[in-house]
Design a protein around this motif. Sequence first.
Motif, PDB file in Angstrom:
ATOM      1  N   ASN A 162      17.203  23.861 -38.668  1.00 11.15           N
ATOM      2  CA  ASN A 162      16.727  22.573 -39.711  1.00 11.15           C
ATOM      3  C   ASN A 162      16.881  23.452 -40.746  1.00 11.15           C
ATOM      4  O   ASN A 162      17.150  22.980 -41.896  1.00 11.15           O
ATOM      5  N   ASN A 163      16.457  24.898 -40.559  1.00 14.80           N
ATOM      6  CA  ASN A 163      17.010  25.596 -41.639  1.00 14.80           C
ATOM      7  C   ASN A 163      18.341  26.053 -42.494  1.00 14.80           C
ATOM      8  O   ASN A 163      18.297  25.668 -43.442  1.00 14.80           O
ATOM      9  N   ILE A 189      20.178  23.260 -42.364  1.00 22.34           N
ATOM     10  CA  ILE A 189      20.571  21.981 -42.798  1.00 22.34           C
ATOM     11  C   ILE A 189      20.163  21.810 -44.092  1.00 22.34           C
ATOM     12  O   ILE A 189      20.051  21.494 -45.523  1.00 22.34           O
ATOM     13  N   GLN A 190      18.477  22.700 -44.514  1.00 23.32           N
ATOM     14  CA  GLN A 190      18.027  22.448 -45.645  1.00 23.32           C
ATOM     15  C   GLN A 190      18.173  23.579 -46.703  1.00 23.32           C
ATOM     16  O   GLN A 190      18.355  22.817 -47.355  1.00 23.32           O
ATOM     17  N   LYS A 191      18.700  24.146 -46.447  1.00 23.13           N
ATOM     18  CA  LYS A 191      19.137  25.135 -47.214  1.00 23.13           C
ATOM     19  C   LYS A 191      20.782  24.448 -47.432  1.00 23.13           C
ATOM     20  O   LYS A 191      20.935  25.019 -48.828  1.00 23.13           O
ATOM     21  N   SER A 234      21.446  21.755 -47.692  1.00 24.62           N
ATOM     22  CA  SER A 234      21.089  20.259 -48.839  1.00 24.62           C
ATOM     23  C   SER A 234      20.775  20.976 -50.056  1.00 24.62           C
ATOM     24  O   SER A 234      21.152  20.285 -51.091  1.00 24.62           O
ATOM     25  N   GLU A 235      19.834  21.927 -49.938  1.00 21.27           N
ATOM     26  CA  GLU A 235      19.093  22.558 -51.314  1.00 21.27           C
ATOM     27  C   GLU A 235      20.682  23.257 -52.088  1.00 21.27           C
ATOM     28  O   GLU A 235      20.971  23.358 -53.084  1.00 21.27           O
ATOM     29  N   GLU A 261      21.374  13.870 -48.589  1.00 17.15           N
ATOM     30  CA  GLU A 261      20.685  15.217 -48.400  1.00 17.15           C
ATOM     31  C   GLU A 261      19.637  15.323 -48.220  1.00 17.15           C
ATOM     32  O   GLU A 261      18.536  15.974 -46.641  1.00 17.15           O
ATOM     33  N   GLN A 305      19.190  13.901 -44.675  1.00 21.89           N
ATOM     34  CA  GLN A 305      19.714  15.188 -43.406  1.00 21.89           C
ATOM     35  C   GLN A 305      18.415  16.033 -43.312  1.00 21.89           C
ATOM     36  O   GLN A 305      18.425  16.550 -42.014  1.00 21.89           O
ATOM     37  N   SER A 306      17.814  15.909 -44.384  1.00 24.37           N
ATOM     38  CA  SER A 306      16.684  16.769 -43.396  1.00 24.37           C
ATOM     39  C   SER A 306      15.288  16.766 -43.366  1.00 24.37           C
ATOM     40  O   SER A 306      15.010  17.251 -42.572  1.00 24.37           O
ATOM     41  N   ALA A 339      16.522  16.700 -40.182  1.00 22.46           N
ATOM     42  CA  ALA A 339      16.178  17.785 -38.566  1.00 22.46           C
ATOM     43  C   ALA A 339      14.561  17.993 -38.986  1.00 22.46           C
ATOM     44  O   ALA A 339      14.219  18.895 -37.716  1.00 22.46           O
ATOM     45  N   VAL A 340      14.102  17.899 -39.598  1.00 18.95           N
ATOM     46  CA  VAL A 340      12.127  17.992 -39.252  1.00 18.95           C
ATOM     47  C   VAL A 340      12.040  16.762 -38.153  1.00 18.95           C
ATOM     48  O   VAL A 340      11.278  17.985 -37.601  1.00 18.95           O
TER      49      VAL A 340
END
Length: 709
Positions: A38-39, A41-43, A45-46, A166, A169-170, A173-174
Amino acid sequence: MKEFIRKNAVVLAVGLIMLLMILGASLILNNKASMVKNNIIQKESESITMATNDLLYHSLHIIDLGVRIYGFTKKEEMLNDVKRAFHDMDPTFETLEARLAAQSFKGADVKKLHKHYLDYARFNEQMIEKARLDSMEVFKSMLAEDKGTELWKHWYEVSEKIKAFEAEQSLQAVTSYEAAQNNTIYLQLLMLSLGLPTLGFIIFKIKNDDLALRNLLVNLEENNRQYIFNPGTELLANDPKTVIDHSIHRFKEASELIKRIASGDFEADWNGLTITNRNLNEDNLAGELLKMRENMKRVREEDEKRLWSTEGLAAFSEIVRNNQDQLEKLAHETLIYLCRYLDVQQGSLFIVSQDEQQNEDYLEMAACYAFNKKKHLQKRINIGEGVVGQAYLEKETTLLSKVPNGYTSVTSGLGEATPTCLIVVPLIYNDQVAGVLELAGFQVFADYQIAFLEKAGEFVASAITTVKIAQNMRRILQASQQQAEELKAAEEEMRQNMEELQATQEETDRRGNELERANAEAEVQKQLMVQNIEKLKEKERENEVQAEELRQNLEALASTQTELENSKQKIQAILNKSPMGILVADQQGSISLSNQPLTALTGFTHEELEKHAFQTSFKFLQLGKLREGDKKRTKTIRKDGTSFMTEVYVTTLEASWLLYVRDVSMEVQREQQLGKSMENAEHLRRKAAEHEAELMARISQLEKKEPLT
């Protein structure tokens, strides 16, 4: 099924708890993996969102602003950022496309946006070129087209799609991470509801098992004392660790004692064995190991004595073989070797000679030895005179452990002393005494040393007899040659004086009789040689008996060792001490066991022998034709390719062949030498017959008064 659950209840309970723990650990790891994913994917995406925004701020804005300023100022340094933007445009889009492709984002819109950026870059390059040419009107008209706004619209459309993708995607993951967290909570509740009753059952079971364990430990300690070692102390079995440590210690002590015995330390003893508890350990493992130690010690001592005798006789026979042509050198060399090998201080060797005047035998000293120096003394002993003369008559070895003062003395630079032991050995061959050996020293001769001396005496007696035969044959040949020369001289005299013919004939007849006696002596010597060969065959039969005794000893030892651990190493250690090569092979020639003397003979290791070396080294030995009790001489191939003659004695061991291999190269050489000696004797006999015929022809010619050719 119920009985299985009852016997394995604790195991099943522990297995259930472990299964729940493994599932919990798996879910925790899964949660951790979900959180990390998750981290990431979030990173990611950012990062992609920032990269998309950079296309607007670090590319579009920089190019637009830089070109405008340059068009009005004409300063080249205002284009530095523009050039960098041009240069970074392709790598930036390639990186963005690759990262989006990794997330399964359809990249057609990005590629189109990339093309619009390239078109916008070429358009601005044209504007810069117009500004350099000072075509400001054209520059302003191109600027008025506002290509940047058009490009911004394309960028905005694509960036919104990327941001929406994105965000999705986040969110996925969450959602995955939250689902994993919920599963972990459910599993922990299940573990709590099942684990507490299971733990209670395990505690109850452990207490019951502890009582059974204590009873088992008492039984274990009693069995250890009965079958392994009994220290004779009070039986205490309250502490499981102490009982198990004692049991392990006894096994280690047994293993260590076996290793020490196997390595040749026959003075090793069981630690803790005392006078008070020795009678308690006569029939258990400790007592049996000590009995085995004594048996192996006795076997090793016998093997060492046998090996000492074998090596000594081999070296001694080599000395005898190398000095068969000179009687004096033979006597000196054999006496020196025997004195040094047996570590005696004095020695003398007497050879039987004949007094031709008195026609009687006597003993003449042929060699003497004292402190490694020869003493050339002339000494004669009559038959029956003293200990030496009496040993000749009795044909028996005489051993004196108390030597009378004045009989002989060992002298050195510091003084002299009377030896404490004296041995007199008659040298007998074919029941005929060829000489007497006398040795004196400060140590009592052991039985095996006496046996060694008697066997060595046979070798010396045989060699002395052979040398005497050769000397007699040479003397007869010389006499025949001398007779021929005398006949040639007499031929001329007989032509001039026929009156001397009768005297010459009488002389010739007498010499003819001597030749007949020489032929008779040669025939006797031939018979002696045949008897010598029969004697060697008798020794071979004795070796077979010794091999059979060794096989019986090995089987008895193998039967005893099977009751102990690591029996194969024990048997291997014993086999390695045998002076003969030993191997065990099945009907197909696969070797399952071999000893060190065999590897020394062939040059192969144990592993090589067991794999393939039988067909290589013993390829001339046909296993399919072997029978119990066979004794074959065959050529054996060493690892380096050289060959040598061996004697193989065959016996059976269960379903396999037990083969005793002995190197008989020296014996074959001795037999060949004996054969050559017989051929030489036969050759001398034929020569004598030819001389006799020649003499008779000469006599006939002289009688007829015919000229000699």
